[in-house]
Design an enzyme around this catalytic site. Structure first.
Site, PDB file in Angstrom:
ATOM      1  N   LYS A   1      -2.327  -1.973  -3.323  1.00 32.11           N
ATOM      2  CA  LYS A   1      -3.399  -1.151  -2.740  1.00 32.11           C
ATOM      3  C   LYS A   1      -3.022   0.320  -2.899  1.00 32.11           C
ATOM      4  O   LYS A   1      -2.437   0.930  -2.014  1.00 32.11           O
ATOM      5  CB  LYS A   1      -3.629  -1.511  -1.267  1.00 32.11           C
ATOM      6  CG  LYS A   1      -4.762  -0.701  -0.626  1.00 32.11           C
ATOM      7  CD  LYS A   1      -5.076  -1.164   0.795  1.00 32.11           C
ATOM      8  CE  LYS A   1      -6.176  -0.302   1.410  1.00 32.11           C
ATOM      9  NZ  LYS A   1      -6.611  -0.771   2.740  1.00 32.11           N
TER      10      LYS A   1
ATOM     11  N   GLU B   1       0.825  -1.224   0.000  1.00 32.21           N
ATOM     12  CA  GLU B   1       0.000   0.000   0.000  1.00 32.21           C
ATOM     13  C   GLU B   1       0.852   1.264   0.000  1.00 32.21           C
ATOM     14  O   GLU B   1       1.236   1.763   1.056  1.00 32.21           O
ATOM     15  CB  GLU B   1      -0.932   0.012   1.219  1.00 32.21           C
ATOM     16  CG  GLU B   1      -1.828   1.237   1.276  1.00 32.21           C
ATOM     17  CD  GLU B   1      -2.806   1.228   2.446  1.00 32.21           C
ATOM     18  OE1 GLU B   1      -3.547   2.218   2.606  1.00 32.21           O
ATOM     19  OE2 GLU B   1      -2.833   0.239   3.213  1.00 32.21           O
TER      20      GLU B   1
END
Length: 343
Positions: free
Chosen positions: A228, A186
């Site tokens: 992500k 992420e």
């Protein structure tokens, strides 16, 4: 290039099998992994006493929403929750798995100011990570998450901040795969600021280029990770709001630099209004991509539930209904993939 996990290695096979479940059509990932301090603050803002028991009760409310597994393949928890139990005494990982949902664990230790980088942060948590991952795997975790944060400003993010955080993300991902746990990678470029979406695209592309480079240097198997990212969107203080079509076009265009063997993309909501995040996700599906595009939202899914529940036992079902309303909408948006014409 030699890979630290050879083709056919059991951990590589495990990661790819888990990823396939996580990226099932019409399903996304629920992020319920707020730190103790963040979750406590959100409880207080909704008139709930920020105790460990209330944090546990709230997460149980989310995990037990009827039919949640219809559109949620996995739930990300923090360390506290993964060690807690449902009210009937069943450990969280066991109870969630019994509902057909994979258990994830946030393994980073949050952001700290990085020496040498004026005001910029580095995400910590690499020390002892292999040992912690082995423990989490024993507790039932199938995947993990690590978040790096980048702020757009006049001189930020700096090359040092991008390189340092990208390297930490890659080291985390490599450790996860060696432990047989799927890493969610992420890199979040924050919405804070007055920049336009073009600037967001440029910065996000630079961040992703660095992340890809570091992942390759550490021989991370892209077919066993989930990216992500943030959507390409203007800063919260920018005067004009982008349309879903504009967000989708720039976001998917930027993501095309990722190879086709990437397992999938699960977007973060980043503080967007819940409906807007869903609209943007739906617009993404109008573009043909080699990897599925779905959601891994936190606030955009759970905030409506918390604002309805507010700690009242009589409102658990109402809170779950609010959660399911958003989950169903996002599942429907992600499920449009394959039903649209190529862009």
């Amino acid at each position: 290039m030699l890979n630290h996990l050879k083709e056919g290695h059991p951990h590589m096979t495990t990661c790819r099998q888990v990823v396939a479940r996580m990226m099932a059509p019409g399903k996304g990932i629920l992020a319920a992994d707020e730190s103790i301090s963040t979750m406590s603050k959100r409880l207080q803002q909704n008139g709930v006493d920020p105790t460990a028991e209330n944090r546990r009760t709230y997460r149980e409310l989310l995990a037990t929403a009827p039919g949640l597994s219809d559109h949620v393949s996995g739930i990300i928890f923090c360390d506290e929750t993964v060690r807690q139990s449902f009210s009937d005494g069943t450990p969280f990982p066991e109870a969630v798995a019994a509902r057909g949902i994979l258990v994830g664990i946030k393994v980073d230790m949050g952001t700290k100011l990085c020496p040498g980088l004026d005001g910029e942060t580095i995400t910590e948590g690499l020390d002892g990570l292999p040992v912690r991952l082995a423990e989490y795997a024993g507790l039932g975790a199938a995947f993990a998450k690590w978040r790096a944060v980048f702020t757009i400003g006049p001189d930020t993010p700096s090359r040092g901040a991008i390189r340092s955080n990208a390297n930490a993300l890659a080291r985390y991902a490599a450790a996860c795969q060696q432990a047989g746990i799927v890493p969610i990678v992420e890199p979040e470029v924050l919405m804070d600021g007055s920049h336009n979406r073009g600037v967001c695209r440029e910065v996000t592309n630079e961040v992703h280029t660095a992340v890809r480079t570091e992942l390759a240097l550490l021989n991370v198997d892209l077919a066993g990770i989930i990216l992500k990212p943030n959507m390409i969107i203007e800063g919260v203080d920018y005067r004009n709001r982008s349309t879903p079509e504009e967000v989708a076009e720039l976001t998917v265009g930027m993501l095309r630099s990722w190879p086709g063997d990437l397992a999938g993309v699960a977007f973060l909501s980043g503080g967007q209004d819940p409906v807007r995040a869903t609209d943007n996700l739906e617009a993404m599906q109008q573009h043909q991509t080699p990897w599925p595009l779905t959601f891994s939202f936190g606030r955009a899914l759970v905030s409506p539930a918390l604002s309805v529940w507010r700690g009242d036992p009589e409102l658990v079902a109402a809170g779950q209904a609010a959660l399911l309303s958003r989950v169903t909408a996002n599942g429907a948006a992600a499920g449009l993939r394959g039903a649209v014409q190529p862009s």
